[in-house]
Scaffold this motif. Structure first.
Motif, PDB file in Angstrom:
ATOM      1  N   ARG A 179       0.854  -1.193   0.000  1.00  6.57           N
ATOM      2  CA  ARG A 179       0.000   0.000   0.000  1.00  6.57           C
ATOM      3  C   ARG A 179       0.888   1.240   0.000  1.00  6.57           C
ATOM      4  O   ARG A 179       2.032   1.194   0.391  1.00  6.57           O
ATOM      5  CB  ARG A 179      -0.867   0.048   1.254  1.00  6.57           C
ATOM      6  N   VAL A 189      -3.950   0.770  -2.488  1.00  9.17           N
ATOM      7  CA  VAL A 189      -3.427  -0.590  -2.644  1.00  9.17           C
ATOM      8  C   VAL A 189      -2.690  -0.691  -3.985  1.00  9.17           C
ATOM      9  O   VAL A 189      -3.282  -0.459  -5.038  1.00  9.17           O
ATOM     10  CB  VAL A 189      -4.571  -1.625  -2.574  1.00  9.17           C
ATOM     11  N   GLY A 203      -2.529   5.146   1.550  1.00 10.75           N
ATOM     12  CA  GLY A 203      -3.101   3.816   1.709  1.00 10.75           C
ATOM     13  C   GLY A 203      -3.625   3.163   0.445  1.00 10.75           C
ATOM     14  O   GLY A 203      -4.247   2.105   0.511  1.00 10.75           O
TER      15      GLY A 203
END
Length: 115
Positions: free
Chosen positions: A34, A41, A39
């Protein structure tokens, strides 16, 4: 698509997080799962980076083929010498293309389908 974040291998969403791990692992192509900042992915489902192989192939063709054509047609080098140069180019550029094809694929995917 932001060229600076693409060249620096940064996250396509926040433009700050590193896509690849730091150190030798990152140099060998190990990616963060990530984005450390937002964050997003990076490592998605199996087969996600199949399209990156086409990007890598395209990068190889547009950088190696013109050199081979110039050496063979314009300079009239023997075939073995042209193939040797092409092989050396491929070995040197393959790690670079591996990384950047994944970065380009992530950036294109983010541009088409923002998450």
């Amino acid at each position: 698509m932001d060229i600076k974040s693409l060249l620096l291998s940064r996250c396509p969403r926040c433009k700050r997080g590193a896509i690849f791990k730091s150190g030798l692992a990152g140099a060998l192509g190990s990616m963060n799962e990530r984005c450390p900042v937002c964050g997003l992915v990076f490592l998605r489902e199996s087969g996600y980076f199949l399209g990156a192989m086409y990007v890598s192939y395209t990068l190889g063709v547009i950088t190696i083929l013109p050199v081979a054509i110039v050496l063979a047609v314009v300079l009239e080098w023997p075939l073995w010498a042209v193939l040797t140069i092409a092989l050396v180019q491929t070995v040197i550029l393959m790690p670079i293309f591996f990384r950047y094809s994944r970065v380009i694929w992530l950036h294109v995917d983010q541009a088409i389908d923002p998450r």
